[in-house]
Design a protein around this motif. Sequence first.
Motif, PDB file in Angstrom:
ATOM      1  N   ASP A  64       6.737  12.972  -2.089  1.00  0.00           N
ATOM      2  CA  ASP A  64       7.597  12.039  -1.675  1.00  0.00           C
ATOM      3  C   ASP A  64       7.298  10.846  -0.317  1.00  0.00           C
ATOM      4  OD1 ASP A  64       8.650  11.369  -4.150  1.00  0.00           O
ATOM      5  OD2 ASP A  64      10.669  11.649  -3.635  1.00  0.00           O
ATOM      6  N   LYS A  65       6.772  12.454   0.331  1.00  0.00           N
ATOM      7  CA  LYS A  65       6.633  11.835   2.266  1.00  0.00           C
ATOM      8  C   LYS A  65       5.203  11.612   2.194  1.00  0.00           C
ATOM      9  CE  LYS A  65       6.925  14.614   6.861  1.00  0.00           C
ATOM     10  NZ  LYS A  65       6.671  16.182   6.968  1.00  0.00           N
ATOM     11  N   ALA A  66       3.595  12.422   1.771  1.00  0.00           N
ATOM     12  CA  ALA A  66       2.857  11.690   1.584  1.00  0.00           C
ATOM     13  C   ALA A  66       2.695  10.452   1.255  1.00  0.00           C
ATOM     14  CB  ALA A  66       2.017  12.838   0.787  1.00  0.00           C
ATOM     15  N   GLN A  67       3.460   9.749  -0.082  1.00  0.00           N
ATOM     16  CA  GLN A  67       3.078   8.651  -0.326  1.00  0.00           C
ATOM     17  C   GLN A  67       4.077   7.821   0.831  1.00  0.00           C
ATOM     18  OE1 GLN A  67       5.155   7.473  -3.522  1.00  0.00           O
ATOM     19  NE2 GLN A  67       4.006   9.595  -5.150  1.00  0.00           N
ATOM     20  N   VAL A  68       5.314   7.911   1.156  1.00  0.00           N
ATOM     21  CA  VAL A  68       5.472   7.108   2.798  1.00  0.00           C
ATOM     22  C   VAL A  68       4.979   6.735   3.257  1.00  0.00           C
ATOM     23  CG1 VAL A  68       7.512   6.506   4.205  1.00  0.00           C
ATOM     24  CG2 VAL A  68       8.168   7.884   1.581  1.00  0.00           C
ATOM     25  N   LYS A  69       3.784   8.151   3.778  1.00  0.00           N
ATOM     26  CA  LYS A  69       3.296   8.258   5.181  1.00  0.00           C
ATOM     27  C   LYS A  69       1.955   7.505   4.766  1.00  0.00           C
ATOM     28  CE  LYS A  69       0.970  11.505   7.792  1.00  0.00           C
ATOM     29  NZ  LYS A  69       0.118  12.642   7.762  1.00  0.00           N
ATOM     30  N   LEU A  70       0.950   7.556   3.216  1.00  0.00           N
ATOM     31  CA  LEU A  70       0.332   6.642   2.991  1.00  0.00           C
ATOM     32  C   LEU A  70       0.824   4.849   3.153  1.00  0.00           C
ATOM     33  CD1 LEU A  70      -2.859   6.313   2.202  1.00  0.00           C
ATOM     34  CD2 LEU A  70      -1.654   6.697   0.112  1.00  0.00           C
ATOM     35  N   SER A  71       1.755   4.888   2.471  1.00  0.00           N
ATOM     36  CA  SER A  71       1.785   2.719   2.915  1.00  0.00           C
ATOM     37  C   SER A  71       1.902   2.865   3.917  1.00  0.00           C
ATOM     38  CB  SER A  71       3.500   3.169   1.772  1.00  0.00           C
ATOM     39  OG  SER A  71       3.366   3.641   0.257  1.00  0.00           O
ATOM     40  N   GLU A  72       2.863   3.523   4.759  1.00  0.00           N
ATOM     41  CA  GLU A  72       3.605   2.761   6.225  1.00  0.00           C
ATOM     42  C   GLU A  72       1.989   3.127   7.387  1.00  0.00           C
ATOM     43  OE1 GLU A  72       5.465   6.350   7.853  1.00  0.00           O
ATOM     44  OE2 GLU A  72       7.084   5.025   6.887  1.00  0.00           O
ATOM     45  N   LYS A  73       0.751   3.965   7.101  1.00  0.00           N
ATOM     46  CA  LYS A  73      -0.435   3.804   7.307  1.00  0.00           C
ATOM     47  C   LYS A  73      -1.170   2.270   7.255  1.00  0.00           C
ATOM     48  CE  LYS A  73      -3.864   5.343  10.070  1.00  0.00           C
ATOM     49  NZ  LYS A  73      -3.597   5.615  10.973  1.00  0.00           N
ATOM     50  N   ILE A  74      -0.866   2.337   4.946  1.00  0.00           N
ATOM     51  CA  ILE A  74      -1.722   1.180   4.976  1.00  0.00           C
ATOM     52  C   ILE A  74      -1.496  -0.200   5.900  1.00  0.00           C
ATOM     53  CG2 ILE A  74      -2.101  -0.185   2.586  1.00  0.00           C
ATOM     54  CD1 ILE A  74      -1.866   2.495   1.120  1.00  0.00           C
ATOM     55  N   GLU A  75       0.095  -0.117   5.744  1.00  0.00           N
ATOM     56  CA  GLU A  75       0.349  -1.621   5.969  1.00  0.00           C
ATOM     57  C   GLU A  75       0.354  -1.691   7.572  1.00  0.00           C
ATOM     58  OE1 GLU A  75       2.645  -4.136   4.479  1.00  0.00           O
ATOM     59  OE2 GLU A  75       1.735  -2.744   2.989  1.00  0.00           O
ATOM     60  N   GLU A  76      -0.374  -0.752   8.460  1.00  0.00           N
ATOM     61  CA  GLU A  76      -0.312  -0.999   9.781  1.00  0.00           C
ATOM     62  C   GLU A  76      -1.506  -1.215   9.975  1.00  0.00           C
ATOM     63  OE1 GLU A  76      -0.985   2.401  13.136  1.00  0.00           O
ATOM     64  OE2 GLU A  76       0.074   2.988  11.962  1.00  0.00           O
ATOM     65  N   VAL A  77      -2.683  -0.736   8.754  1.00  0.00           N
ATOM     66  CA  VAL A  77      -4.308  -0.850   9.005  1.00  0.00           C
ATOM     67  C   VAL A  77      -4.236  -2.109   9.008  1.00  0.00           C
ATOM     68  CG1 VAL A  77      -6.197   0.214   8.278  1.00  0.00           C
ATOM     69  CG2 VAL A  77      -4.751   1.408   9.205  1.00  0.00           C
ATOM     70  N   ARG A  78      -3.707  -2.684   7.317  1.00  0.00           N
ATOM     71  CA  ARG A  78      -3.379  -4.137   6.647  1.00  0.00           C
ATOM     72  C   ARG A  78      -3.339  -4.970   7.984  1.00  0.00           C
ATOM     73  NH1 ARG A  78      -0.626  -6.476   3.115  1.00  0.00           N
ATOM     74  NH2 ARG A  78      -0.598  -7.448   1.692  1.00  0.00           N
ATOM     75  N   LYS A  79      -2.257  -4.659   8.375  1.00  0.00           N
ATOM     76  CA  LYS A  79      -1.850  -5.801   9.280  1.00  0.00           C
ATOM     77  C   LYS A  79      -3.053  -5.853  10.793  1.00  0.00           C
ATOM     78  CE  LYS A  79       1.851  -7.404  12.516  1.00  0.00           C
ATOM     79  NZ  LYS A  79       1.315  -7.672  13.500  1.00  0.00           N
ATOM     80  N   GLU A  80      -3.134  -5.079  11.174  1.00  0.00           N
ATOM     81  CA  GLU A  80      -4.439  -5.154  12.299  1.00  0.00           C
ATOM     82  C   GLU A  80      -6.203  -5.934  11.843  1.00  0.00           C
ATOM     83  OE1 GLU A  80      -5.160  -1.134  13.710  1.00  0.00           O
ATOM     84  OE2 GLU A  80      -3.156  -1.116  14.078  1.00  0.00           O
ATOM     85  N   TYR A  81      -5.915  -4.806  10.163  1.00  0.00           N
ATOM     86  CA  TYR A  81      -6.830  -5.636  10.014  1.00  0.00           C
ATOM     87  C   TYR A  81      -6.450  -7.885   9.820  1.00  0.00           C
ATOM     88  CZ  TYR A  81     -10.415  -8.317   6.774  1.00  0.00           C
ATOM     89  OH  TYR A  81     -11.330  -9.071   5.853  1.00  0.00           O
ATOM     90  N   TYR A  82      -6.294  -8.069   9.752  1.00  0.00           N
ATOM     91  CA  TYR A  82      -5.456  -9.811   9.511  1.00  0.00           C
ATOM     92  C   TYR A  82      -5.389  -9.780  10.816  1.00  0.00           C
ATOM     93  CZ  TYR A  82      -6.487  -9.318   4.455  1.00  0.00           C
ATOM     94  OH  TYR A  82      -6.760  -9.001   2.867  1.00  0.00           O
TER      95      TYR A  82
END
Length: 285
Positions: A212-230
């Motif tokens: 669960d911890k790794a999934q949350v960390k991955l999800s948060e990183k994806i959202e962070e990078v995704r927002k920066e990209y767009y």
Amino acid sequence: MNDTELSEEIGLSPEQRKTILVAMQKYRDASMKGFRAKPGERISHEEMKELMDTAVRDAKEVLSEDQQSKLMEQVAKKRAELVARPRTRAYSSEQMQEMSKLSQIQSKLMRLSFDTGLADELELTAEQRVELSEAQREYRSAYEELRKSGERVDIGQRNKVLQELVMSSQTILTPEQSEKLSLEIKIEQLKRKHGDEFAMINGLAEDFGLDDKAQVKLSEKIEEVRKEYYDDWIELKKKSMKSIINELPRKHREEVEAAVRKFVEEDPRDKMNRFRFVAPSPAKK
């Protein structure tokens, strides 16, 4: 709204009918606007009900008591007919999911007969493409026979026909080609479910056995990078368009800016799947 015969039965005038249509059109417009809104801005079920109640109230205000009475009689009659009508067979969620999955595979297989780019990716031979086209023709013939029976096509029968198509197609493709095609289908499904290639990684990671911890960390990183990209992409678009417009004579710049404003201000995130992934909150200790 659509039953002109019913309108005549209760004696609607053209003016009354127009008022009712306008009321319902306003409801449709408001509900669709809420349906397409960004996450966090969509209207609630209570607001939807309020919109419908307002539309019905506005529509009923133009009806006389006699017309309302006739309308309710017709509503009761329609309901009685529905109750008396033989119930259609209920399908399980598993059957519906299977049909959806098989239909997506069928659609992809059909593309192989005319999509040369996809065919080249899988390194299909001309003979394989012809054989796949024949398998599709046999599927269409079998499905048409089911439809000619005069009854509603049973989902189990349709799934069986789709399964036969998939199985026959697998004998035409090599194991490597089947694996590539399966990956293509999986990626399309995940992009549709999660929104884009960034969030799609969440779907792929579901098979990685992360805690669960790794999934949350991955999800948060994806959202962070995704927002920066767009965010960066939109700023680059504005900057690039501005540099082009500045090459024009000053008297024409305002006209061109107005012409491209919608494109410049468009945020691709607004067009993404409304069910796209939302990063889960870390579990409270």
